[in-house]
Design a protein around this motif. Structure first.
Motif, PDB file in Angstrom:
ATOM      1  N   GLY A 137     -20.759   2.728  22.848  1.00 23.61           N
ATOM      2  CA  GLY A 137     -21.423   3.584  23.815  1.00 23.61           C
ATOM      3  C   GLY A 137     -22.798   3.999  23.357  1.00 23.61           C
ATOM      4  N   GLY A 138     -23.162   3.751  22.108  1.00 23.15           N
ATOM      5  CA  GLY A 138     -24.459   4.113  21.590  1.00 23.15           C
ATOM      6  C   GLY A 138     -25.197   2.900  21.105  1.00 23.15           C
ATOM      7  N   PRO A 139     -26.458   3.030  20.756  1.00 25.08           N
ATOM      8  CA  PRO A 139     -27.235   1.875  20.315  1.00 25.08           C
ATOM      9  C   PRO A 139     -26.772   1.373  18.970  1.00 25.08           C
ATOM     10  CG  PRO A 139     -28.479   3.905  20.017  1.00 25.08           C
ATOM     11  CD  PRO A 139     -27.241   4.275  20.741  1.00 25.08           C
ATOM     12  N   PRO A 140     -26.753   0.072  18.745  1.00 24.87           N
ATOM     13  CA  PRO A 140     -26.340  -0.478  17.461  1.00 24.87           C
ATOM     14  C   PRO A 140     -27.363  -0.165  16.399  1.00 24.87           C
ATOM     15  CG  PRO A 140     -27.188  -2.210  18.873  1.00 24.87           C
ATOM     16  CD  PRO A 140     -27.146  -0.959  19.703  1.00 24.87           C
ATOM     17  N   GLU A 141     -26.880   0.060  15.184  1.00 20.67           N
ATOM     18  CA  GLU A 141     -27.777   0.402  14.102  1.00 20.67           C
ATOM     19  C   GLU A 141     -28.012  -0.766  13.172  1.00 20.67           C
ATOM     20  OE1 GLU A 141     -26.929   4.029  12.139  1.00 20.67           O
ATOM     21  OE2 GLU A 141     -26.225   5.017  13.925  1.00 20.67           O
ATOM     22  N   ARG A 142     -27.415  -1.925  13.506  1.00 23.42           N
ATOM     23  CA  ARG A 142     -27.730  -3.119  12.749  1.00 23.42           C
ATOM     24  C   ARG A 142     -27.818  -4.285  13.739  1.00 23.42           C
ATOM     25  NH1 ARG A 142     -22.040  -4.417   9.636  1.00 23.42           N
ATOM     26  NH2 ARG A 142     -20.891  -5.146  11.454  1.00 23.42           N
ATOM     27  N   ALA A 143     -28.486  -5.326  13.348  1.00 22.16           N
ATOM     28  CA  ALA A 143     -28.719  -6.425  14.265  1.00 22.16           C
ATOM     29  C   ALA A 143     -27.409  -7.079  14.664  1.00 22.16           C
ATOM     30  CB  ALA A 143     -29.646  -7.454  13.621  1.00 22.16           C
ATOM     31  N   GLY A 144     -27.357  -7.454  15.962  1.00 18.07           N
ATOM     32  CA  GLY A 144     -26.195  -8.216  16.425  1.00 18.07           C
ATOM     33  C   GLY A 144     -25.123  -7.342  17.022  1.00 18.07           C
ATOM     34  N   GLN A 145     -24.486  -7.835  18.085  1.00 18.04           N
ATOM     35  CA  GLN A 145     -23.353  -7.167  18.697  1.00 18.04           C
ATOM     36  C   GLN A 145     -22.246  -8.202  18.852  1.00 18.04           C
ATOM     37  OE1 GLN A 145     -24.425  -5.111  22.262  1.00 18.04           O
ATOM     38  NE2 GLN A 145     -25.749  -3.675  21.210  1.00 18.04           N
ATOM     39  N   PRO A 146     -21.340  -8.299  17.888  1.00 19.22           N
ATOM     40  CA  PRO A 146     -20.302  -9.336  17.893  1.00 19.22           C
ATOM     41  C   PRO A 146     -19.457  -9.336  19.146  1.00 19.22           C
ATOM     42  CG  PRO A 146     -20.403  -8.232  15.766  1.00 19.22           C
ATOM     43  CD  PRO A 146     -21.286  -7.463  16.680  1.00 19.22           C
ATOM     44  N   GLU A 147     -19.261  -8.152  19.749  1.00 22.08           N
ATOM     45  CA  GLU A 147     -18.436  -8.091  20.944  1.00 22.08           C
ATOM     46  C   GLU A 147     -18.999  -8.990  22.046  1.00 22.08           C
ATOM     47  OE1 GLU A 147     -19.788  -5.530  19.449  1.00 22.08           O
ATOM     48  OE2 GLU A 147     -18.354  -3.932  19.053  1.00 22.08           O
ATOM     49  N   GLU A 148     -20.313  -8.959  22.238  1.00 20.68           N
ATOM     50  CA  GLU A 148     -20.922  -9.777  23.273  1.00 20.68           C
ATOM     51  C   GLU A 148     -20.824 -11.262  22.918  1.00 20.68           C
ATOM     52  OE1 GLU A 148     -24.820  -8.424  24.133  1.00 20.68           O
ATOM     53  OE2 GLU A 148     -24.163  -6.457  24.855  1.00 20.68           O
ATOM     54  N   ALA A 149     -20.937 -11.569  21.641  1.00 20.76           N
ATOM     55  CA  ALA A 149     -20.793 -12.965  21.217  1.00 20.76           C
ATOM     56  C   ALA A 149     -19.375 -13.462  21.488  1.00 20.76           C
ATOM     57  CB  ALA A 149     -21.132 -13.103  19.733  1.00 20.76           C
ATOM     58  N   LEU A 150     -18.390 -12.608  21.271  1.00 23.01           N
ATOM     59  CA  LEU A 150     -17.001 -12.974  21.546  1.00 23.01           C
ATOM     60  C   LEU A 150     -16.800 -13.251  23.028  1.00 23.01           C
ATOM     61  CD1 LEU A 150     -15.110 -10.371  19.321  1.00 23.01           C
ATOM     62  CD2 LEU A 150     -15.120 -12.851  18.999  1.00 23.01           C
ATOM     63  N   MET A 151     -17.327 -12.352  23.864  1.00 21.59           N
ATOM     64  CA  MET A 151     -17.159 -12.526  25.307  1.00 21.59           C
ATOM     65  C   MET A 151     -17.883 -13.766  25.793  1.00 21.59           C
ATOM     66  SD  MET A 151     -15.525 -11.150  27.780  1.00 21.59           S
ATOM     67  CE  MET A 151     -15.385 -11.858  29.421  1.00 21.59           C
ATOM     68  N   THR A 152     -19.044 -14.038  25.227  1.00 24.29           N
ATOM     69  CA  THR A 152     -19.785 -15.235  25.608  1.00 24.29           C
ATOM     70  C   THR A 152     -19.011 -16.498  25.259  1.00 24.29           C
ATOM     71  OG1 THR A 152     -21.898 -14.112  25.267  1.00 24.29           O
ATOM     72  CG2 THR A 152     -21.926 -16.521  25.249  1.00 24.29           C
ATOM     73  N   GLU A 153     -18.441 -16.524  24.068  1.00 24.50           N
ATOM     74  CA  GLU A 153     -17.684 -17.687  23.625  1.00 24.50           C
ATOM     75  C   GLU A 153     -16.460 -17.914  24.507  1.00 24.50           C
ATOM     76  OE1 GLU A 153     -15.834 -19.525  19.463  1.00 24.50           O
ATOM     77  OE2 GLU A 153     -16.379 -17.396  19.596  1.00 24.50           O
ATOM     78  N   LEU A 154     -15.736 -16.837  24.806  1.00 23.40           N
ATOM     79  CA  LEU A 154     -14.558 -16.955  25.667  1.00 23.40           C
ATOM     80  C   LEU A 154     -14.960 -17.368  27.081  1.00 23.40           C
ATOM     81  CD1 LEU A 154     -11.554 -16.643  26.215  1.00 23.40           C
ATOM     82  CD2 LEU A 154     -11.919 -14.185  26.561  1.00 23.40           C
ATOM     83  N   SER A 155     -16.053 -16.812  27.580  1.00 24.08           N
ATOM     84  CA  SER A 155     -16.518 -17.162  28.919  1.00 24.08           C
ATOM     85  C   SER A 155     -16.865 -18.636  29.025  1.00 24.08           C
ATOM     86  CB  SER A 155     -17.742 -16.314  29.291  1.00 24.08           C
ATOM     87  OG  SER A 155     -17.426 -14.948  29.334  1.00 24.08           O
ATOM     88  N   GLU A 156     -17.460 -19.185  27.976  1.00 24.57           N
ATOM     89  CA  GLU A 156     -17.806 -20.602  27.988  1.00 24.57           C
ATOM     90  C   GLU A 156     -16.558 -21.480  28.012  1.00 24.57           C
ATOM     91  OE1 GLU A 156     -20.251 -20.992  24.554  1.00 24.57           O
ATOM     92  OE2 GLU A 156     -22.064 -20.250  25.551  1.00 24.57           O
TER      93      GLU A 156
END
Length: 419
Positions: free
Chosen positions: A81-100
């Motif tokens: 719910g808040g801004p990430p404090e380090r580069a990258g958001q693995p959750e979005e990468a997971l959803m992208t991979e599953l979506s593909e």
């Protein structure tokens, strides 16, 4: 009805939405092709309930299978719910991979698989209507009961399965025809209003699944009823309460839409009533109305049960700290086993493929069933929850812990960091 982020077109867009319209973006650090971040949870106790009240507060400590305890958030952790404090958001990468992975299956599927199977089930239900009304003419008990069962199953197939698919525009790839089917199934067959059904189910329930005060399924709670009245007697009133609720919600829509809904509701009720009098041969209005109530409430019990079993008792989140889509849906949604009657009447997306439906709400029931092995294998491979339980087990749980689940406010679950 329930609610969620607006469904994408049945063909699945190139970038599949994660939540609230945000496109999936391939971000996040990966090691050997796998995303390295795994969120830790605060808030799940008993696995059968996935949430127990902690002493002295509404927030709870919990742990899911495959998840680990973690320290409080510190520098470098991602705050949900808040801004990430380090580069990258693995959750979005997971959803992208599953979506593909899912997109490949959808693109390789025929029209029959994407829409034809479910349209055929709805068409078969229409074809059974004459037989059902004619069976009610019989003075013998067995043919009469066959007529009641036939009309009851057909009614729920059209009003639950048909309305649900139409609300997500999953019956056709045409938006114009999708609107026509939505009006037919939701307003004419189900006596509800399209605008409010779509808003509450698609926008709220799906967009904010298990978020307190939004998509937390609290609309299904009636805390003034005891457990046995709610679970076994109150469902009989669903055919009466549904149009009453719809009439109340008409205050929130434009007058043209309200007028259209009223006309469709009246036409649906009158057609059912007229057929009972002139085709089935009922002699009195009251006997026809009683038969209407009987057939329309035939599967009302599993309808209510399914809607509460698959979300309530699972992790609930605060609006300002809800996790990303893949974690929200894997934690807050549960699949029931396949059941021939409920699969036909309610659809796979409401029974055995509810997790898949919440991840990809624009897919039809048959497509949700087709991608189920991919989704379940992927979530388990990434050590994400994939909730499954039996109908009888959930029923026992709700009877035993009714006040905790259906009366008191639910405990709030928090994701407390990224490993």
């Amino acid at each position: 009805m329930a609610s969620a982020g607006r469904a994408t077109e049945p063909g699945l867009a190139r970038e599949m939405p994660l939540e609230d319209g945000d496109p999936a973006r391939p971000r996040g650090r990966q090691v050997n092709g796998e995303v390295s971040g795994t969120p830790r949870l605060r808030g799940m106790g008993d696995p059968s309930l996935r949430g127990t009240t902690a002493p002295g507060g509404s927030r709870t400590e919990m742990m899911a299978e495959g998840w680990e305890w973690g320290p409080a958030l510190g520098e470098g952790d991602v705050t949900p719910g808040g801004p990430p404090e380090r580069a990258g958001q693995p959750e979005e990468a997971l959803m992208t991979e599953l979506s593909e992975l899912v997109q490949k299956v959808v693109k390789s599927s025929s029209w029959w698989e994407r829409h034809g199977v479910d349209i055929s089930i709805l068409a078969c239900s229409f074809l059974l209507l004459p037989a059902g009304f004619l069976c009610l003419r019989s003075a013998q008990a067995i043919p009469f009961l066959v007529g009641v069962l036939t009309l009851g199953v057909v009614h729920h197939t059209l009003t639950v399965k048909g309305s649900h698919l139409a609300s997500h525009n999953a019956l056709t790839e045409s938006k114009s025809w999708g609107k026509v089917w939505a009006i037919f199934f939701i307003e004419l067959c189900s006596s509800f209003t399209v605008e409010q059904a779509t808003y509450n189910h698609v926008k709220i329930h799906h967009g904010y699944t298990n978020v307190i005060g939004l998509g937390d399924s609290s609309t299904w709670k009636l805390p003034f009823l005891n457990r046995y009245v709610y679970m076994f007697i109150a469902p009989l009133a669903v055919p009466i309460l549904t149009p009453l609720v719809a009439l109340d919600l008409l205050r929130n829509v434009e007058w043209k839409a309200a007028l259209r809904t009223l006309c469709c509701m009246f036409l649906g009720f009158y057609c059912h009533y007229w057929l009972l009098l002139h085709v089935s041969g009922f002699q009195s209005p009251w006997s026809a109305l009683l038969c209407m109530l009987l057939t329309r409430s035939l599967l009302a019990h599993p309808y209510i049960h399914v809607n509460i079993f698959q979300h309530i008792g699972l992790p609930m989140f605060a609006a300002d700290r809800k996790p990303k889509r893949i974690h929200l849906m894997s934690l807050g949604v549960l699949n029931l086993p396949r059941n021939a009657l409920l699969d036909w009447s309610f659809g796979h997306s409401l029974i055995s493929c509810h997790v898949e439906h919440h991840l990809f709400p624009s897919l039809s029931d048959n497509m949700c069933l087709k991608i189920k092995p991919i989704v379940s294998q992927y979530l388990k491979q990434k050590k994400l929850p994939y909730n499954e339980d039996t109908y009888s087990s959930r029923l026992r749980l709700f009877l035993q812990r009714y006040e905790e689940l259906m009366v008191h406010a639910p405990p709030i679950t928090e994701l407390v960091g990224i490993q």
